[in-house]
Design an enzyme around this catalytic site. Structure first.
Site, PDB file in Angstrom:
ATOM      1  N   HIS A 156      -2.393  -4.463  12.014  1.00  0.00           N
ATOM      2  CA  HIS A 156      -3.512  -4.377  11.085  1.00  0.00           C
ATOM      3  C   HIS A 156      -4.504  -5.531  11.234  1.00  0.00           C
ATOM      4  CE1 HIS A 156      -0.415  -1.914   8.893  1.00  0.00           C
ATOM      5  NE2 HIS A 156      -1.453  -1.114   8.822  1.00  0.00           N
ATOM      6  N   ASN A 207       0.815  -1.215   0.000  1.00  0.00           N
ATOM      7  CA  ASN A 207       0.000   0.000   0.000  1.00  0.00           C
ATOM      8  C   ASN A 207       0.849   1.265   0.000  1.00  0.00           C
ATOM      9  OD1 ASN A 207       0.318  -1.236   2.784  1.00  0.00           O
ATOM     10  ND2 ASN A 207      -0.325   0.814   3.381  1.00  0.00           N
TER      11      ASN A 207
END
Length: 352
Positions: free
Chosen positions: A239, A136
């Site tokens: 996460h 990302n």
């Protein structure tokens, strides 16, 4: 298309050129994923290192991890290196001319086993290749830059595509571009800008990619099936689980006897087992900055049919050693110490 260069079994009897077209033979298949052939050793074994979330110009212990990778790589006589993404912080590369590429990659991973002369002819060399998937943070910069052939001219070890397959004879390694799966990068971008130029239609892109992955796994006759993505499917790190991958990708992996899913994203080292399918979820995202003490409750994951075998919240990397009947996984800390290892065996089916 790259030429098909004949090669005897002995490693010392083959002569290759460093040029990508001569080292990696591109093979067309009915699937859309580009396929690259990577030879095993003379005895049919394969060994490689797995690293993620690393590119910080040597800072946050990146250089120390790289040094230990070189030591372990030499000991294991590695054949390749896998990057699980987030290759350049904080916002990928600004262009294909960004000096961060050399400052975070070429000038850091300089150990002999990571920059290894296999054979020599007319001053051409073969290097250990690093196969790379985007993360990302890479999408926050110029994602197209990391795919550029110019980077391969700067450092011929580099091979980065969105999704592709490495055919290493006894193992098929599928690299999957997981960032477009994650909703928040489209709905809650905060102050970040993502480079979606190569993905004009997110829905069509994901649907096509899933079909290609499923077809590639169904067609695979490799002894070991490995899938690599940036985002974790199962994790107790910062996460945690990636719900979009659990919904869309995990059922395909479970239905096609995938052995290992390897990822980064969480800046830690993890080994989680799927009790039902036998998939091993392996996180190697500790190539530089780590998140000390940032761990989710593992009891909830255990209740979902997962078993947490190992979690480490410091810097390090992972090694994989494969042969037709055995796989050995090991995790190393920043000092090169083995802090977790795991082995599994497969029956060798003989044709009588």
């Amino acid at each position: 298309m790259a030429p098909n260069i004949p090669c005897k079994k002995s490693r010392t009897s083959c002569v290759f050129l460093v040029l990508l077209s001569s080292v990696l033979c591109i093979v067309t298949t009915s699937a859309e994923l580009q396929r690259f052939e990577h030879p095993t050793k003379e005895d049919g074994s394969l060994s490689f290192l797995v690293l993620g979330d690393w590119g910080r110009r040597g800072e946050f212990n990146q250089s120390e991890v790289a040094f230990q990778m070189g030591r372990v790589g030499e000991k294991l006589d590695i054949d390749l290196v896998v990057s699980t993404g987030d290759n350049f912080y904080d916002n990928g590369l600004s262009s294909e001319h960004d000096t961060a590429f050399e400052e975070s990659f070429t000038k850091i991973y300089t150990q002999k086993s990571l920059l290894k002369q296999w054979y020599s002819i007319s001053n051409f060399y073969i290097y250990i290749y690093m196969y790379v998937v985007l993360g990302n943070h890479d999408y926050r910069g110029d994602a197209e830059a990391q795919l550029s052939p110019l980077l391969r001219k700067i450092d011929s070890r580099w091979l980065c595509l969105r999704s592709f397959i490495v055919d290493a004879e006894l193992a098929d390694i599928l690299f999957v571009d997981t960032t477009p799966f994650v909703n928040m990068y489209f709905t809650s971008t905060e102050d970040h800008t993502y480079d979606w130029r190569g993905i004009p239609s997110r829905k069509a892109y994901i649907q096509t990619l899933l079909k290609d992955v499923e077809l590639a796994l169904k067609m695979s006759s490799a002894k070991w099936k490995i899938v690599v993505g940036h985002h974790a499917i199962r994790s107790i790190g910062h996460h945690g689980d990636t719900q979009e991958l659990i919904k869309h990708l995990l059922p395909i992996l479970q239905a096609n006897d995938v052995d290992f899913y390897m990822n980064g994203h969480d800046h830690c080292l993890e080994h989680i087992s799927d009790i039902k399918s036998g998939i091993q979820f392996l996180t190697s995202g500790a190539g530089s900055k780590a998140w000390r003490g940032d761990m989710k409750n593992e009891e909830g994951l255990n209740k979902q049919g997962q078993r947490v075998n190992f979690f480490y919240d410091g810097q390090g990397f992972m090694s994989v050693q494969l042969n037709p009947t055995r796989a050995e996984i090991a995790f190393y800390d920043v000092f090169g110490n083995v802090i977790h290892s795991w082995t599994t065996s497969k029956l060798l089916h003989l044709i009588m």
